[in-house]
Structure formats: C-alpha cells, structure tokens
Design a protein around this motif. Structure first.
Motif, PDB file in Angstrom:
ATOM      1  N   LEU A 282      12.590   6.343  -6.562  1.00 26.66           N
ATOM      2  CA  LEU A 282      12.793   5.789  -5.212  1.00 26.66           C
ATOM      3  C   LEU A 282      11.660   4.844  -4.821  1.00 26.66           C
ATOM      4  O   LEU A 282      11.892   3.707  -4.388  1.00 26.66           O
ATOM      5  CB  LEU A 282      12.909   6.949  -4.196  1.00 26.66           C
ATOM      6  CG  LEU A 282      12.994   6.547  -2.721  1.00 26.66           C
ATOM      7  CD1 LEU A 282      14.240   5.708  -2.438  1.00 26.66           C
ATOM      8  CD2 LEU A 282      12.997   7.788  -1.808  1.00 26.66           C
ATOM      9  N   VAL A 283      10.425   5.302  -5.001  1.00 27.65           N
ATOM     10  CA  VAL A 283       9.276   4.487  -4.565  1.00 27.65           C
ATOM     11  C   VAL A 283       9.177   3.207  -5.397  1.00 27.65           C
ATOM     12  O   VAL A 283       8.961   2.122  -4.861  1.00 27.65           O
ATOM     13  CB  VAL A 283       7.957   5.300  -4.631  1.00 27.65           C
ATOM     14  CG1 VAL A 283       6.767   4.416  -4.321  1.00 27.65           C
ATOM     15  CG2 VAL A 283       8.004   6.473  -3.665  1.00 27.65           C
ATOM     16  N   SER A 284       9.385   3.322  -6.708  1.00 27.74           N
ATOM     17  CA  SER A 284       9.219   2.116  -7.535  1.00 27.74           C
ATOM     18  C   SER A 284      10.323   1.109  -7.244  1.00 27.74           C
ATOM     19  O   SER A 284      10.068  -0.100  -7.207  1.00 27.74           O
ATOM     20  CB  SER A 284       9.130   2.465  -9.016  1.00 27.74           C
ATOM     21  OG  SER A 284      10.268   3.162  -9.415  1.00 27.74           O
TER      22      SER A 284
ATOM     23  N   GLY B 164       0.850  -1.185   0.000  1.00 24.89           N
ATOM     24  CA  GLY B 164       0.000   0.000   0.000  1.00 24.89           C
ATOM     25  C   GLY B 164       0.886   1.236   0.000  1.00 24.89           C
ATOM     26  O   GLY B 164       1.920   1.261   0.683  1.00 24.89           O
ATOM     27  N   ILE B 165       0.491   2.233  -0.775  1.00 28.62           N
ATOM     28  CA  ILE B 165       1.287   3.470  -0.846  1.00 28.62           C
ATOM     29  C   ILE B 165       0.377   4.645  -0.535  1.00 28.62           C
ATOM     30  O   ILE B 165      -0.748   4.733  -1.052  1.00 28.62           O
ATOM     31  CB  ILE B 165       1.896   3.656  -2.267  1.00 28.62           C
ATOM     32  CG1 ILE B 165       2.764   2.447  -2.634  1.00 28.62           C
ATOM     33  CG2 ILE B 165       2.709   4.941  -2.343  1.00 28.62           C
ATOM     34  CD1 ILE B 165       3.338   2.505  -4.058  1.00 28.62           C
ATOM     35  N   ILE B 166       0.855   5.549   0.320  1.00 30.03           N
ATOM     36  CA  ILE B 166       0.103   6.785   0.583  1.00 30.03           C
ATOM     37  C   ILE B 166       0.914   7.950   0.025  1.00 30.03           C
ATOM     38  O   ILE B 166       2.083   8.127   0.387  1.00 30.03           O
ATOM     39  CB  ILE B 166      -0.148   6.986   2.093  1.00 30.03           C
ATOM     40  CG1 ILE B 166      -0.890   5.782   2.692  1.00 30.03           C
ATOM     41  CG2 ILE B 166      -0.940   8.277   2.328  1.00 30.03           C
ATOM     42  CD1 ILE B 166      -1.103   5.859   4.197  1.00 30.03           C
ATOM     43  N   LEU B 167       0.282   8.697  -0.858  1.00 32.86           N
ATOM     44  CA  LEU B 167       0.982   9.818  -1.487  1.00 32.86           C
ATOM     45  C   LEU B 167       0.636  11.133  -0.777  1.00 32.86           C
ATOM     46  O   LEU B 167      -0.537  11.482  -0.631  1.00 32.86           O
ATOM     47  CB  LEU B 167       0.608   9.904  -2.968  1.00 32.86           C
ATOM     48  CG  LEU B 167       1.010   8.665  -3.790  1.00 32.86           C
ATOM     49  CD1 LEU B 167       0.484   8.768  -5.211  1.00 32.86           C
ATOM     50  CD2 LEU B 167       2.521   8.478  -3.782  1.00 32.86           C
ATOM     51  N   GLY B 168       1.674  11.829  -0.354  1.00 28.98           N
ATOM     52  CA  GLY B 168       1.480  13.071   0.387  1.00 28.98           C
ATOM     53  C   GLY B 168       1.222  14.267  -0.518  1.00 28.98           C
ATOM     54  O   GLY B 168       1.125  14.132  -1.746  1.00 28.98           O
TER      55      GLY B 168
END
Ligand SMILES: O=P(O)(O)O[C@@H]1C[C@H](O)[C@@H](CO)O1
Length: 329
Positions: free
Chosen positions: A315-317, A69-73
C-alpha cells in the motif's frame, strides 16, 4: 519478551537510554516538566533556524532529495527494510533530535528508495506520553518540509472502535478529532512563524481527498478491499489504554479508531502546506464492555504490524509511486 508481560493491560518498561535521557525523561530538563511551562519552553526551542540547521545536517549526510516523508507507527517499522540504497541516520546523531523510547520504534531516519521512489522515512516517532510536548513530537515534520518534502504519509497502530473493524484491517484516515487541542494543547501553540504557515490554518481538507480515493483504488488492486475502511481517528495522550466509559463516549463522538499519535503531525504538516495521507493499522479491538478477558497489549500491537508487513509495504509503496508520478506531471 513474553506475551504475558502485558496481560491485563500492564505496559512495557521504557527502553534504557543514553544521551542524558532516562525513562523517557530528559534529566537536565526534569525541573521543567510541569504542564504549560514545559510545553512552551520545549516547543519554542525549535525555531525556524534550529530546524533549518537540522535539515542542513541531514542534507549533508545523504545525496537523496526526497519529496515524500513517511512516518512509521508502532510495529510498522519493518516496512523500512524494503528501502534500497539507503542512508541510515540514528536520531542520537542528529543535532537537537529527541530519542525514541518506545518498544517497536527503532529511532532512526532513513533516506532511501521505496520500490524506486526516493523517500525519507522515520523509523520511530515521538509520542506525548514519552514526556515530549506536542510541538517536539511533530517537529520532524517541519524538518521533512525543510529537507524538501511536499507530501507526508503517516501511519499508526490503533485500536478499532468501529464495530465492523477486525484486527489486521486498515483504516484510511479521512479525518481526525484533535481532542488534545480542545484542551488547548496544540503543536502550533505559541508564536507563529509565518515562514512555516499561517496563524490560523484550515483543517477542512487535512487528508487529501484525491490520495484517499487513490488508496481505495490501490486497496482493490491488491485485493484488500474487504479489510479496508475509511474513518475518523482520535489521538489520546496515553500511555494508558482507554476505559470502557471512555470508549463508549468516543463511539458516540463518531470515532472509528483510537491511538496516541499522528494528529499533531498532520496538524503541523497541514500548517506548513504539506499534502497528507495517513492510515491506521487496526491492531486490537476497542470493545466497550467490562466482560472481556483480554485488554490491549503493546507487544501484541507490535506483532500485528510485523504480521502485516507485506500488505502495508504494498500500500505505502504504491501510494509513494503514485505521488511521485503526480509530482512529475
Ligand atoms: O506510534 P503509534 O501511534 O503507531 O503507536 C501506538 C500508540 C502507542 O504508542 C502504542 C500502543 O501500543 O501504539
């Protein structure tokens, strides 16, 4: 919208909303909005069964079964543009879901592939200052867990307090200070449902040490090691930015970056046994001085996120890929 809108620290008006909600406040619940009663009432609404219902609803709307799960700020939402074969689910169409009221938070869940890795992504989060109690802000994390996610990647925009930090830098979160929790405001407040986790969760290793190490490695690989730090984040209630006296106090406390989110999400994720990785994009500097000409501005903060889209996506990927490979072992 002009950059001048928020000169001298003036904020942005709330987005106009539908769904019986205006100015960030649920009109039907208006009479309840008063401290602990409101918190307890709203938080207790999200029982295991209600959250399971939300998870089932989502599972029926996508074929994907992500583990991450990813939360984008704030300002980081454009990272979601990189998702392929995606199912877009507006918060408004999900039963029992709140709506995003903040500029820079689109307000939808996206199930898709990030460079080939299936993920579930919140393009927009909920903040305490929007009028939602902490348990409601963090509720989607439990939904992620019930959908099948074992890992959480949380991102945020934050003010850099550490004197070495520059705008555009990334601070990997190695720890946080739950100051709202000091005052008894915690997303886990209220009866504990042990199907989620224990009454007294341990926060000692909230930010997975191995993932932190991997992120530093990735930082070197993509050539951002000089803009990458490890530090301590604090979530304040907001929506106002900090006074000079507050910044001085936070620095003494060992805080490196100041924001208005993430801590309650990580607390909730740790409680339900998820492995967490989080970072702050430093969008402005928190300089504890009265002699500054400019104060933080939400529009600028959103803009910094967009400017850094490529680095953040990389970075995220790469982190998602690493977690994906580890899970396969
Ligand atoms: O959702 P995040 O924590 O990234 O948002 C930060 C904190 C405030 O919501 C906003 C201030 O500009 O950005």
């Amino acid at each position: 919208m002009s950059d001048k809108v928020c000169q001298n620290g003036n904020g942005t008006a709330a987005k106009p909303l539908t769904n019986g909600i205006a100015n960030g406040v649920d009109e039907k619940n208006e009479e309840k909005i008063a401290g602990v009663f409101y918190n307890a009432k709203e938080a207790s609404w999200y029982t295991y069964d209600v959250l399971q219902e939300i998870a089932n609803h989502l599972l029926a709307r996508t074929q994907l079964r992500p583990k991450i799960g990813i939360i984008l700020g704030t300002g980081l939402g454009s990272l979601a543009n990189q998702l392929t074969d995606a199912d877009y689910i507006d918060y408004q169409t999900i039963p029992h879901f709140p709506v995003s009221t903040v500029e820079g938070h689109v307000g939808r869940l996206i199930f898709g592939y990030l460079k080939g890795v299936p993920v579930m992504c919140m393009q927009g989060r909920f903040h305490y200052y929007e009028g939602y109690p902490l348990a409601k802000c963090a509720m989607p994390v439990r939904v992620m867990k019930l959908v099948g996610c074992s890992h959480l990647i949380a991102t945020n925009a934050a003010g850099g307090l550490h004197p070495d930090y520059k705008v555009g830098d990334i601070m990997l979160m190695k720890d946080h200070i739950n100051i709202m929790g000091f005052a008894g405001n915690n997303p886990l407040q209220g009866p504990n449902d042990s199907r989620f986790g224990p009454r007294f969760p341990n926060m000692f290793n909230a930010y997975d040490f191995k993932l932190l190490k991997k992120a530093k490695e990735i930082g070197r690989d993509i050539g951002i090691e000089n803009n990458l730090h490890e530090g301590v984040y604090i979530c304040l209630g907001g929506p106002n930015f900090e006074t000079v006296a507050e910044l001085k106090m936070l620095r003494i406390w060992g805080v490196d970056a100041v924001g208005m989110s993430t801590v309650h999400e990580i607390t909730t994720a740790v409680h339900c046994g998820m492995t967490c990785f989080a970072f702050s994009l430093i969008t402005n500097l928190c300089i504890p001085s009265y002699d500054l000409e400019e104060s933080p501005c939400h529009e600028d903060i959103v803009g910094i996120g967009k400017r850094q889209e490529n680095t953040l996506t990389e970075l995220v990927s790469r982190m998602a890929k690493h977690i994906h490979m580890e899970l396969k072992k």
